[in-house]
Scaffold this active site. Structure first.
Site, mmCIF file in Angstrom:
data_model
loop_
_atom_site.group_PDB
_atom_site.id
_atom_site.type_symbol
_atom_site.label_atom_id
_atom_site.label_comp_id
_atom_site.label_asym_id
_atom_site.label_seq_id
_atom_site.Cartn_x
_atom_site.Cartn_y
_atom_site.Cartn_z
ATOM 1 C CE1 TYR A 187 -3.673 2.449 0.538
ATOM 2 C CE2 TYR A 187 -2.489 3.173 2.501
ATOM 3 C CZ TYR A 187 -3.492 3.357 1.563
ATOM 4 O OH TYR A 187 -4.304 4.452 1.653
ATOM 5 C CG ASN A 189 0.667 3.994 4.707
ATOM 6 O OD1 ASN A 189 0.685 2.790 4.453
ATOM 7 N ND2 ASN A 189 -0.114 4.504 5.632
ATOM 8 C CE LYS A 190 0.591 -0.757 5.760
ATOM 9 N NZ LYS A 190 -0.616 -1.258 5.220
ATOM 10 C CB THR A 191 8.627 -0.711 4.450
ATOM 11 O OG1 THR A 191 8.215 -2.037 4.104
ATOM 12 C CG2 THR A 191 8.388 -0.446 5.927
#
Ligand SMILES: *Cc1c(COP(=O)(O)O)cnc(C)c1O
Length: 389
Positions: A187, A189-191
């Site tokens: 997604y 905003n994930k790493t």
């Protein structure tokens, strides 16, 4: 320091480079934009990244889809119970309800903010089939204890690793442990990110085969297979009422290059987290739980808890930071607080004391690779001014 002239510092931002952009453009020009060679390559690269090419990696269009596919392949259904943490995003638990099974939410260990193994054990009933631990904020859950409980009680384990790329437990990468399946999220905003996307990882060949079929309508042969096959390609069979969960090659093109940078991203996040820790240590706060020595923490989130003696409460601090041009968030409003989950299972906050207490005291500060140490200083200065005033 005057912060009011500085541009707004958002809570999260993806870092997309020229290689990602060129790969997406190449995909767009290639004539094959949906699931195809780039999704395949992303899957192969992902197994290599985790350090075990024997792993089955199945690219999907979200972690939610991957969790759903894993539980479906494990035959979770009506009458079954699945245990997970209340201290998570709703996706972890909603997939259980898709299958008509019941969710048993349990409390966290306040020292780690991860699911409490003792609370898992206390929640087991004859109907329990599966445990879904979440590696909250990117710190590994106590997988040694959880896998031991699962083995003793004959339960399945599906790890929600949406925060955990890369994270280790006992020196092993999350994704390579003895669970039935592990699911990562890409997604925004994930790493690492593909915009939307996820990866289902398993050692179980039968689970992988089922998930591949269910990922694309229950068709026993995927579109790219048919497109590239040497035999007439029109024939396929529907073997189940499947889903539409495949990852496009446009998204996989991003993933291939994001994955190459995942280690560097983690190192940068760790540096920023360390800078936060050093600058905030003397304030009336509880710093985020640290990993065991030698373990990797992905640092997806930097979650700060305010001590009761702090001059401001959590909501007021978020307001003050926002006024200083700094975006913050709260991860998460625990599931037991949401109307659906609360009414579905008649949940009471006093049954989740540690999650409830953490929730009331916590906020997530901005932490992402495009931040500088100056940005961290700007945030910590604003936190200090607010808490000491
Ligand atoms: C982001 C997230 C998910 C869902 O990921 P998607 O890829 O958006 O479906 C699931 N669980 C947790 C803990 C998450 O943070």
């Amino acid at each position: 320091m005057s912060t009011d002239k500085l541009p707004f510092l958002p809570f999260a931002l993806p870092e997309i480079g020229e290689e990602e952009i060129a790969e997406v453009v190449d995909t767009l020009r290639s004539g094959w934009v949906t699931t195809g060679p780039k999704a395949r390559r992303f899957e192969t690269d992902f197994a290599a990244f985790l350090g075990d090419e024997a792993l089955h990696c199945i690219a999907v269009n979200s972690a939610t889809a991957g969790l759903h596919l894993a539980l479906e392949a494990l035959n979770i259904g009506p009458g079954d119970e699945v245990i997970t943490t209340t201290h998570t995003f709703t996706a972890t638990a909603e997939v259980v309800r898709y299958l008509g099974a019941d969710v048993k939410l349990v409390d966290i260990d306040p020292a780690t903010l991860n699911i409490s193994p003792a609370a898992i054990e206390a929640a087991i009933t004859p109907r329990t089939k599966c445990i879904i631990p979440v590696h909250y904020a990117g710190l590994a859950a106590d997988m040694t204890a959880i896998l031991d409980i699962a083995q003793r009680h004959g339960l399945k384990v599906v790890e929600d690793a949406a925060h955990a790329l890369p994270t280790t437990h006992a020196g092993q990468m999350i994704g390579t442990l003895a669970s039935d399946a592990t699911v990562f999220s890409f997604y925004a905003n994930k790493t690492i990110t593909t915009g939307e996307g996820g990866m289902l990882v398993t050692r179980n060949a039968a689970l992988a085969a089922r998930a591949k079929v269910m990922r694309l309508h229950g068709i026993n042969r995927d579109a790219f297979d048919r497109f590239t096959a040497k035999v007439p390609s029109w024939y396929y069979e529907i073997v189940a009422p499947g889903f539409k969960y495949n990852l496009t090659d446009i998204a996989a093109a991003l993933g291939i290059h994001q994955l190459k940078r995942a280690r560097d991203f983690q190192a940068k996040r760790a540096v920023l987290a360390q800078a936060y820790n050093e600058a905030l240590a003397d304030l009336p706060v509880v710093l985020p739980p640290a990993p065991q020595p030698g373990e990797l923490h992905s640092w997806h989130l930097y979650v700060l808890r305010l001590k009761p003696e702090a001059a401001l409460q959590r909501d007021a601090l978020i307001e003050a930071l926002y006024a200083a041009g700094i975006g913050c968030s709260v991860h998460y409003i625990p599931l037991h607080q949401h109307p659906y989950w609360k009414s579905c299972y008649a949940l009471r906050a006093q049954d989740f004391v540690h999650s409830q207490t953490a929730y009331e005291q916590m906020l997530s500060l901005p932490l992402y690779t495009r931040m500088s140490l100056d940005d961290v200083e700007r945030v910590t200065t604003a936190v200090r001014q607010s808490l000491m005033s």
